[in-house]
Write a protein that holds these residues in place. Structure first.
Motif, mmCIF file in Angstrom:
data_model
loop_
_atom_site.group_PDB
_atom_site.id
_atom_site.type_symbol
_atom_site.label_atom_id
_atom_site.label_comp_id
_atom_site.label_asym_id
_atom_site.label_seq_id
_atom_site.Cartn_x
_atom_site.Cartn_y
_atom_site.Cartn_z
ATOM 1 N N ALA A 182 -1.218 11.502 -10.624
ATOM 2 C CA ALA A 182 -1.550 11.168 -9.434
ATOM 3 C C ALA A 182 -1.032 9.368 -9.503
ATOM 4 N N THR A 183 -0.121 9.207 -9.051
ATOM 5 C CA THR A 183 1.125 8.173 -8.980
ATOM 6 C C THR A 183 1.597 7.830 -8.153
ATOM 7 N N PRO A 184 1.990 6.661 -7.750
ATOM 8 C CA PRO A 184 2.110 5.329 -6.520
ATOM 9 C C PRO A 184 3.731 6.454 -5.872
ATOM 10 N N LYS B 153 -2.116 9.483 0.146
ATOM 11 C CA LYS B 153 -1.338 8.625 -0.440
ATOM 12 C C LYS B 153 -0.571 9.108 -1.575
ATOM 13 N N GLY B 154 0.134 8.465 -1.867
ATOM 14 C CA GLY B 154 0.824 8.474 -3.601
ATOM 15 C C GLY B 154 -0.602 8.034 -4.196
ATOM 16 N N GLY B 155 -0.600 8.644 -5.097
ATOM 17 C CA GLY B 155 -1.432 7.589 -6.529
ATOM 18 C C GLY B 155 -2.541 8.515 -5.942
ATOM 19 N N GLU B 156 -3.610 9.126 -4.830
ATOM 20 C CA GLU B 156 -4.674 9.688 -4.754
ATOM 21 C C GLU B 156 -4.162 11.019 -5.296
ATOM 22 N N MET C 80 0.726 -1.444 0.146
ATOM 23 C CA MET C 80 0.204 -0.156 0.107
ATOM 24 C C MET C 80 0.585 0.922 0.258
ATOM 25 N N ALA C 81 0.686 1.921 -0.948
ATOM 26 C CA ALA C 81 1.443 3.618 -1.244
ATOM 27 C C ALA C 81 1.816 3.863 1.000
ATOM 28 N N GLU C 82 2.291 4.903 0.368
ATOM 29 C CA GLU C 82 3.028 5.260 1.680
ATOM 30 C C GLU C 82 1.889 7.202 1.729
ATOM 31 N N PRO C 83 1.968 7.671 2.669
ATOM 32 C CA PRO C 83 0.702 9.136 2.714
ATOM 33 C C PRO C 83 2.358 9.778 2.957
ATOM 34 N N VAL C 84 1.848 10.486 1.054
ATOM 35 C CA VAL C 84 3.435 12.013 1.090
ATOM 36 C C VAL C 84 3.035 13.197 1.808
ATOM 37 N N ARG D 285 3.370 10.137 -5.961
ATOM 38 C CA ARG D 285 2.869 11.450 -6.286
ATOM 39 C C ARG D 285 2.043 12.133 -5.850
ATOM 40 N N ALA D 286 0.862 12.534 -4.556
ATOM 41 C CA ALA D 286 0.046 12.791 -4.745
ATOM 42 C C ALA D 286 -0.510 13.994 -5.370
ATOM 43 N N VAL D 287 -1.574 14.109 -5.905
ATOM 44 C CA VAL D 287 -2.334 14.949 -6.358
ATOM 45 C C VAL D 287 -3.436 15.509 -5.326
ATOM 46 N N VAL D 288 -3.096 17.072 -5.225
ATOM 47 C CA VAL D 288 -4.403 18.069 -4.064
ATOM 48 C C VAL D 288 -5.040 19.118 -4.545
#
Length: 227
Positions: free
Chosen positions: A191-193, A32-35, A1-5, A195-198
């Motif tokens: 939004a990759t494992p 998280k990464g990917g979100e 599972m992806a770790e929190p960015v 990188r996170a996008v907000v």
């Protein structure tokens, strides 16, 4: 599972008065990464204050902010500037492109400030423009581009240094529905494992495109899954 960015725990931000303003109250958020996460809320709800803190443009009055597992809450101004330049990309409603520079040179700008060698800057800028579908507009100036193309150049500039967090403030606010869909598809791809996008938004289309959305109300955050 992806770790929190990105992890924000119990953030508050109080602006001195009179009257004293509590812009954020015990706000918590984990991405998280990917979100791709949308942040919504009425004017004055605290979402702009939250964005400034997440982007290391401001400090919380209390609480903890972690970026890539590192506590960045107590960094000095100089350390915050370095962390922001290394790990965060920004996309705004207004494209903020330099009119007299072509696309490649606009995208290069973050790398110039980081002291990246000129030949490396060029290759990275061209690669970033290719990533957003504008490899054929390298030498075009902003005034010759459509609004959607200008925003894609702005996205390329935001990712050219390969940030782990992409913060977008109303990125589709100046776009029609077709260009909005194109930019949203691009943001989802980014939004990759690693990188996170907000995305701060008022747009229902943007909210629905996100994996989940966070509502900021009276300075507090509540998370919801997108349909």
């Amino acid at each position: 599972m992806a770790e929190p960015v990105l992890e924000a725990v119990g953030l508050s931000r109080v602006f001195a008065g009179p009257p004293e303003v509590h812009a954020l109250r015990d706000a918590s958020l984990s991405v998280k990464g990917g979100e791709m996460v949308a942040v919504v809320g009425a004017s004055g709800s605290g979402k702009s204050t939250l964005l400034n803190i997440l982007g290391l443009l401001d400090k919380p009055t209390s609480g903890v902010l972690r970026l890539g597992g590192r506590d960045v809450t107590t960094l000095t101004e100089r350390e915050r500037t370095r962390a922001r330049a290394r790990a965060i990309g920004f996309v705004f409603q207004a494209f903020h492109l330099v009119p007299h520079l072509d696309c490649v040179r606009n995208v290069m700008l973050p790398l110039v400030h980081q002291g990246v060698p000129r030949d490396v800057r060029g290759h990275r800028a061209e690669a970033a423009l290719g990533r957003v579908g504008l490899a054929h507009r390298l030498t075009a100036r902003p005034g010759t581009l459509s609004g959607g193309e200008q925003q894609r150049v702005a996205v390329a500039r935001a990712i050219v240094h390969d940030p782990t967090l992409l913060l977008c403030d109303e990125p589709t606010g100046n776009l029609d529905s077709e260009n909005t869909a194109t930019v949203l598809e691009l943001l989802r791809e980014l939004a990759t494992p690693g990188r996170a996008v907000v995305v701060i938004t008022h747009d229902q289309q943007v909210r629905d495109a996100a994996d989940r959305w966070v509502e900021v109300r009276d300075g507090r955050c509540g998370s919801h899954q997108s349909a």
